[in-house]
Design a protein around this motif. Structure first.
Motif, PDB file in Angstrom:
ATOM      1  N   LEU A  15     -51.587 115.255   9.694  1.00  0.00           N
ATOM      2  CA  LEU A  15     -51.533 114.142   9.261  1.00  0.00           C
ATOM      3  C   LEU A  15     -52.306 113.877   7.939  1.00  0.00           C
ATOM      4  CD1 LEU A  15     -50.480 110.826  10.144  1.00  0.00           C
ATOM      5  CD2 LEU A  15     -52.759 110.729  11.269  1.00  0.00           C
ATOM      6  N   ASP A  16     -53.242 114.139   8.036  1.00  0.00           N
ATOM      7  CA  ASP A  16     -54.374 113.778   6.717  1.00  0.00           C
ATOM      8  C   ASP A  16     -53.488 114.533   5.820  1.00  0.00           C
ATOM      9  OD1 ASP A  16     -55.991 112.448   8.639  1.00  0.00           O
ATOM     10  OD2 ASP A  16     -57.079 114.296   8.276  1.00  0.00           O
ATOM     11  N   LEU A  17     -52.661 115.571   5.467  1.00  0.00           N
ATOM     12  CA  LEU A  17     -52.384 116.312   4.212  1.00  0.00           C
ATOM     13  C   LEU A  17     -50.517 115.358   3.739  1.00  0.00           C
ATOM     14  CD1 LEU A  17     -51.753 118.904   2.302  1.00  0.00           C
ATOM     15  CD2 LEU A  17     -49.903 119.916   4.896  1.00  0.00           C
ATOM     16  N   VAL A  18     -50.089 114.959   4.620  1.00  0.00           N
ATOM     17  CA  VAL A  18     -49.149 114.505   5.115  1.00  0.00           C
ATOM     18  C   VAL A  18     -49.215 112.959   3.872  1.00  0.00           C
ATOM     19  CG1 VAL A  18     -47.142 113.540   5.606  1.00  0.00           C
ATOM     20  CG2 VAL A  18     -47.598 115.549   6.534  1.00  0.00           C
ATOM     21  N   ARG A  19     -50.596 112.480   4.434  1.00  0.00           N
ATOM     22  CA  ARG A  19     -50.639 111.218   4.520  1.00  0.00           C
ATOM     23  C   ARG A  19     -51.695 110.465   3.143  1.00  0.00           C
ATOM     24  NH1 ARG A  19     -53.863 108.739   8.711  1.00  0.00           N
ATOM     25  NH2 ARG A  19     -55.356 109.889   8.188  1.00  0.00           N
ATOM     26  N   ASP A  20     -52.687 111.791   2.743  1.00  0.00           N
ATOM     27  CA  ASP A  20     -54.087 111.922   1.853  1.00  0.00           C
ATOM     28  C   ASP A  20     -53.314 112.220   0.669  1.00  0.00           C
ATOM     29  OD1 ASP A  20     -54.778 109.712   3.954  1.00  0.00           O
ATOM     30  OD2 ASP A  20     -56.058 111.630   3.977  1.00  0.00           O
ATOM     31  N   ARG A  21     -52.241 114.034   0.356  1.00  0.00           N
ATOM     32  CA  ARG A  21     -51.903 114.375  -0.448  1.00  0.00           C
ATOM     33  C   ARG A  21     -50.838 114.439  -0.774  1.00  0.00           C
ATOM     34  NH1 ARG A  21     -55.396 120.042  -0.747  1.00  0.00           N
ATOM     35  NH2 ARG A  21     -54.553 119.706  -3.212  1.00  0.00           N
ATOM     36  N   LEU A  22     -49.618 114.388  -0.208  1.00  0.00           N
ATOM     37  CA  LEU A  22     -48.520 114.840  -0.476  1.00  0.00           C
ATOM     38  C   LEU A  22     -47.388 113.352  -0.430  1.00  0.00           C
ATOM     39  CD1 LEU A  22     -47.596 117.933   2.234  1.00  0.00           C
ATOM     40  CD2 LEU A  22     -48.387 117.625  -0.042  1.00  0.00           C
ATOM     41  N   ILE A  23     -47.951 112.348   0.219  1.00  0.00           N
ATOM     42  CA  ILE A  23     -47.225 111.113  -0.576  1.00  0.00           C
ATOM     43  C   ILE A  23     -47.041 110.534  -1.843  1.00  0.00           C
ATOM     44  CG2 ILE A  23     -46.238 109.083   0.769  1.00  0.00           C
ATOM     45  CD1 ILE A  23     -46.376 110.316   3.420  1.00  0.00           C
ATOM     46  N   PRO A  24     -48.183 110.601  -2.075  1.00  0.00           N
ATOM     47  CA  PRO A  24     -49.024 109.104  -3.011  1.00  0.00           C
ATOM     48  C   PRO A  24     -47.858 110.574  -3.986  1.00  0.00           C
ATOM     49  CG  PRO A  24     -50.417 110.337  -1.918  1.00  0.00           C
ATOM     50  CD  PRO A  24     -49.365 110.652  -0.846  1.00  0.00           C
ATOM     51  N   VAL A  25     -47.663 111.815  -3.955  1.00  0.00           N
ATOM     52  CA  VAL A  25     -46.603 112.265  -5.414  1.00  0.00           C
ATOM     53  C   VAL A  25     -45.069 112.203  -4.937  1.00  0.00           C
ATOM     54  CG1 VAL A  25     -49.563 113.553  -5.253  1.00  0.00           C
ATOM     55  CG2 VAL A  25     -47.352 115.068  -4.989  1.00  0.00           C
ATOM     56  N   ILE A  26     -45.049 112.121  -4.158  1.00  0.00           N
ATOM     57  CA  ILE A  26     -43.129 112.364  -3.583  1.00  0.00           C
ATOM     58  C   ILE A  26     -42.981 111.032  -4.969  1.00  0.00           C
ATOM     59  CG2 ILE A  26     -41.065 112.173  -2.301  1.00  0.00           C
ATOM     60  CD1 ILE A  26     -42.867 113.924  -0.667  1.00  0.00           C
ATOM     61  N   ARG A  27     -41.772 111.274  -5.074  1.00  0.00           N
ATOM     62  CA  ARG A  27     -41.219 110.219  -6.042  1.00  0.00           C
ATOM     63  C   ARG A  27     -39.320 110.071  -6.032  1.00  0.00           C
ATOM     64  NH1 ARG A  27     -44.913 108.647  -6.447  1.00  0.00           N
ATOM     65  NH2 ARG A  27     -46.305 107.862  -7.703  1.00  0.00           N
ATOM     66  N   THR A  28     -39.147 112.169  -5.856  1.00  0.00           N
ATOM     67  CA  THR A  28     -37.212 112.218  -5.468  1.00  0.00           C
ATOM     68  C   THR A  28     -36.925 112.154  -4.445  1.00  0.00           C
ATOM     69  OG1 THR A  28     -38.099 114.321  -6.094  1.00  0.00           O
ATOM     70  CG2 THR A  28     -38.004 112.943  -7.773  1.00  0.00           C
ATOM     71  N   GLU A  29     -35.709 112.500  -4.039  1.00  0.00           N
ATOM     72  CA  GLU A  29     -35.258 112.847  -2.566  1.00  0.00           C
ATOM     73  C   GLU A  29     -35.271 113.672  -2.179  1.00  0.00           C
ATOM     74  OE1 GLU A  29     -31.114 111.297  -1.164  1.00  0.00           O
ATOM     75  OE2 GLU A  29     -31.093 111.358  -3.260  1.00  0.00           O
ATOM     76  N   GLU A  30     -35.194 115.258  -3.574  1.00  0.00           N
ATOM     77  CA  GLU A  30     -35.839 116.891  -3.372  1.00  0.00           C
ATOM     78  C   GLU A  30     -36.710 117.098  -2.396  1.00  0.00           C
ATOM     79  OE1 GLU A  30     -32.245 115.622  -5.450  1.00  0.00           O
ATOM     80  OE2 GLU A  30     -34.478 115.127  -6.329  1.00  0.00           O
ATOM     81  N   GLN A  31     -38.581 116.360  -2.780  1.00  0.00           N
ATOM     82  CA  GLN A  31     -39.438 115.856  -2.812  1.00  0.00           C
ATOM     83  C   GLN A  31     -39.433 115.648  -1.412  1.00  0.00           C
ATOM     84  OE1 GLN A  31     -41.798 113.338  -5.593  1.00  0.00           O
ATOM     85  NE2 GLN A  31     -42.713 115.352  -6.286  1.00  0.00           N
ATOM     86  N   MET A  32     -39.112 114.959  -1.124  1.00  0.00           N
ATOM     87  CA  MET A  32     -38.471 113.953   0.148  1.00  0.00           C
ATOM     88  C   MET A  32     -38.375 114.883   2.095  1.00  0.00           C
ATOM     89  SD  MET A  32     -37.312 110.461   2.547  1.00  0.00           S
ATOM     90  CE  MET A  32     -35.430 111.171   1.655  1.00  0.00           C
ATOM     91  N   MET A  33     -36.977 115.726   0.721  1.00  0.00           N
ATOM     92  CA  MET A  33     -36.426 116.947   1.980  1.00  0.00           C
ATOM     93  C   MET A  33     -37.263 117.824   1.813  1.00  0.00           C
ATOM     94  SD  MET A  33     -33.335 115.010   2.787  1.00  0.00           S
ATOM     95  CE  MET A  33     -32.825 116.290   2.918  1.00  0.00           C
ATOM     96  N   PHE A  34     -38.486 117.866   1.277  1.00  0.00           N
ATOM     97  CA  PHE A  34     -38.925 119.106   1.587  1.00  0.00           C
ATOM     98  C   PHE A  34     -40.306 119.444   2.241  1.00  0.00           C
ATOM     99  CE2 PHE A  34     -42.550 121.711   0.487  1.00  0.00           C
ATOM    100  CZ  PHE A  34     -42.366 123.146   0.024  1.00  0.00           C
TER     101      PHE A  34
END
Length: 270
Positions: free
Chosen positions: A156-175
């Motif tokens: 949860l902390d990884l996804v919320r604090d580190r990953l989601i803030p850098v995601i902008r594209t569909e491909e990033q979301m799919m990963f």
């Protein structure tokens, strides 16, 4: 070290001197190899984060030198070592995830393959496609598969604090969905319900973020199918309030597809 660990878990290979395991503090050669390898890694005169990165790079940069039939065993060895090392070593894995998400491969998708095909390890390895995403995804799954309670809750902390803030594209979301999706079942089975609910809310927030960043969404049906699966298999109406808050802000096409998750008025259709 990884090669020796692979040999220690293979009953046909003798990686350590023969001994009578009945009188050892370890039950078998694999357990012995795991603990001595972790000790050797922890006493290295290096930053633990760098050690974690190098462990991941064993697969990312050397997969072509590993026999195809042995590759799953090498990935499993890296995963079990990372899961048994102290949490600071996990930062190396997290850094590699961030580097991939911010790379041109994910931010400027140019491949003729879909993300699902590009993230499929068996297809990528058999066709020798240059796709670090598939190998990194396999290492992540291996590590989390061996992880314990505290490590799984760290998702949860990884996804919320580190990953989601850098995601902008569909491909990033799919990963990220490919990364987190398979472990929702384990969170549910092991009764980590609060973490499961919070991760689900973050997935809705992720969809909103990408929806506002992209003019056109190619994989909205796939994402909506996953959200329906999560609702009917795991969360029910527990996150309904947060889901409705997010869905109200989505484009009409997504609101229409998610109308059975959140009953919000749709002003127009695309």
């Amino acid at each position: 070290l990884i090669g020796r660990m692979v040999g220690a878990m293979d009953t046909k290979v003798q990686a350590f001197p023969a001994m009578d395991w009945r009188f050892s503090e370890f039950p078998n050669e694999g357990a012995h190899g795991l603990y001595v390898t972790c000790v050797e890694l922890m006493v290295l005169p290096m930053d633990p984060t760098t050690v974690g990165e190098q462990l991941v790079d064993v697969i990312l940069e050397n997969s072509c030198h590993i026999p195809g039939d042995k590759l799953p065993e090498w990935i499993n060895a890296v995963g079990i070592l990372l899961s048994y090392l102290p949490p600071i070593f996990w930062d190396g894995l997290h850094n590699r995830i961030l580097q991939l998400l911010e790379s041109d491969l994910m931010t400027k998708w140019s491949s003729h393959l879909t993300p699902t095909e590009m993230f499929d390890l068996s297809q990528v390895d058999s066709q020798k496609i240059d796709s670090p995403a598939a190998y990194l995804l396999a290492v992540i799954h291996s590590t989390w598969q061996h992880a314990g309670f505290n490590q799984l809750c760290g998702i949860l902390d990884l996804v919320r604090d580190r990953l989601i803030p850098v995601i902008r594209t569909e491909e990033q979301m799919m990963f990220l969905l490919h990364m987190v999706g398979p472990f929702l079942q384990r969170l549910h089975t092991d009764k980590f319900m609060r973490v499961l609910f919070d991760v689900t809310i973050q997935l809705y927030e992720l969809l909103l973020r990408v929806d506002q960043s992209c003019a056109h969404l190619k994989y909205m049906d796939t994402v909506c199918d996953l959200l329906y699966h999560i609702k009917y298999q795991f969360t029910g109406d527990t996150v309904k309030t947060d889901a409705e808050r997010v869905v109200r802000q989505l484009r009409p096409a997504l609101q229409l597809r998610l109308r059975f998750i959140a009953q919000v008025p749709i002003n127009k259709t695309e």
